[in-house]
Design a protein around this motif. Structure first.
Motif, PDB file in Angstrom:
ATOM      1  N   UNK A 168      85.953  -4.902  30.453  1.00 37.37           N
ATOM      2  CA  UNK A 168      85.563  -5.912  31.444  1.00 37.37           C
ATOM      3  C   UNK A 168      86.414  -5.806  32.698  1.00 37.37           C
ATOM      4  N   UNK A 169      87.720  -5.764  32.522  1.00 37.07           N
ATOM      5  CA  UNK A 169      88.635  -5.610  33.653  1.00 37.07           C
ATOM      6  C   UNK A 169      88.695  -6.815  34.565  1.00 37.07           C
ATOM      7  N   UNK A 170      89.624  -6.776  35.492  1.00 37.48           N
ATOM      8  CA  UNK A 170      89.786  -7.855  36.461  1.00 37.48           C
ATOM      9  C   UNK A 170      90.113  -7.332  37.851  1.00 37.48           C
ATOM     10  N   UNK A 171      90.289  -6.038  37.991  1.00 34.81           N
ATOM     11  CA  UNK A 171      90.676  -5.429  39.257  1.00 34.81           C
ATOM     12  C   UNK A 171      89.473  -4.792  39.927  1.00 34.81           C
ATOM     13  N   UNK A 172      89.264  -5.111  41.187  1.00 35.04           N
ATOM     14  CA  UNK A 172      88.127  -4.543  41.916  1.00 35.04           C
ATOM     15  C   UNK A 172      88.579  -3.878  43.209  1.00 35.04           C
TER      16      UNK A 172
END
Length: 243
Positions: A101-105
């Motif tokens: 999923x991650x959180x860094x864009x």
């Protein structure tokens, strides 16, 4: 109150116990719901696991650290729905170990990337990002054109099967053959790929050359599968539009 706190700090063991108790409460609150995950997350009937080639691409995606700059989780915010499409469901990642999923864009979210761009675009973008997106700060990955090592595919799939991913013994045994066939649309093994993973699986020479199975084939196959393993999110969005 301050005096009480000051005196407590002088009791080192008491302070340690208090920290452990506070941390345990926080941990229980976060961990306990995971024991009911099978009851709260309903796996869509049409959800399919990744093919061996897509799975190999996912491993390379993690190896190269792509998850550090790209998330795979569309949030239920109006601007994200407009840009990326339906918001992500937990059930979409039911077969992902680990989830990404991650959180860094630093780069855009990839949850709905599948079939948005052509294979040729992805190949060129990975070899030389700025040739297709002049403002891109993504590093180049020209070495992905090297031959793909499929030696660990069977072991990887067997491990995932033990974790609940629906890979049958026949799928595990055919892992290497299926990976090769998915990138060779004229090969005899294509029917086996469709039989095990469904008719909607993309079967083509992803890097443009069916003669050699490359890491580029695997990565592009994986990218083209993102958001296309189930129709569940699109059905929810259609239901909301119809209300």
């Amino acid at each position: 109150m301050l005096k009480l706190h000051y005196n407590l700090e002088k009791l080192s063991m008491g302070l340690v116990v208090a920290i452990i108790v506070a941390a345990s409460i926080g941990g229980i609150v976060e961990i306990a719901p995971l024991f009911t995950i099978d009851e709260t997350v309903e796996i869509p009937d049409d959800l399919r696991p990744h093919t061996p080639l897509e799975l190999a691409g996912r491993e390379i995606y993690m190896r190269e650290g792509c998850y550090a700059c790209h998330s795979q989780m569309v949030r239920s915010l109006a601007d994200e729905l407009d840009r990326y499409g339906p918001y992500s469901l937990a059930s979409e990642s039911a077969y992902d170990h680990p989830m990404l999923w991650g959180s860094k864009r630093t780069g855009p979210d990839l949850a709905r990337l599948g079939e948005k761009y052509s294979d040729a675009w992805h190949v060129q973008h990975l070899i030389d990002p700025r040739s297709v997106v002049p403002a891109s700060i993504m590093p180049a990955y020209p070495w992905l054109m090297r031959r793909l090592d499929t030696g660990l595919l069977r072991d990887s799939m067997a491990t995932l099967a033990r974790l609940g991913v629906p890979y049958g013994d026949d799928a595990v045994a055919a892992a290497q053959a299926d990976a090769l066939a998915q990138a060779r649309p004229d090969s005899d093994g294509v029917d086996g790929v469709f039989e095990r993973y469904g008719e909607d699986v993309a079967v083509r020479a992803f890097d443009g050359d069916p003669a050699v199975l490359t890491e580029m084939d695997a990565v592009v196959a994986y990218l083209q599968s993102l958001g296309r393993l189930t129709d569940a999110p699109y059905g929810i969005l259609a239901g909301e539009d119809g209300e």
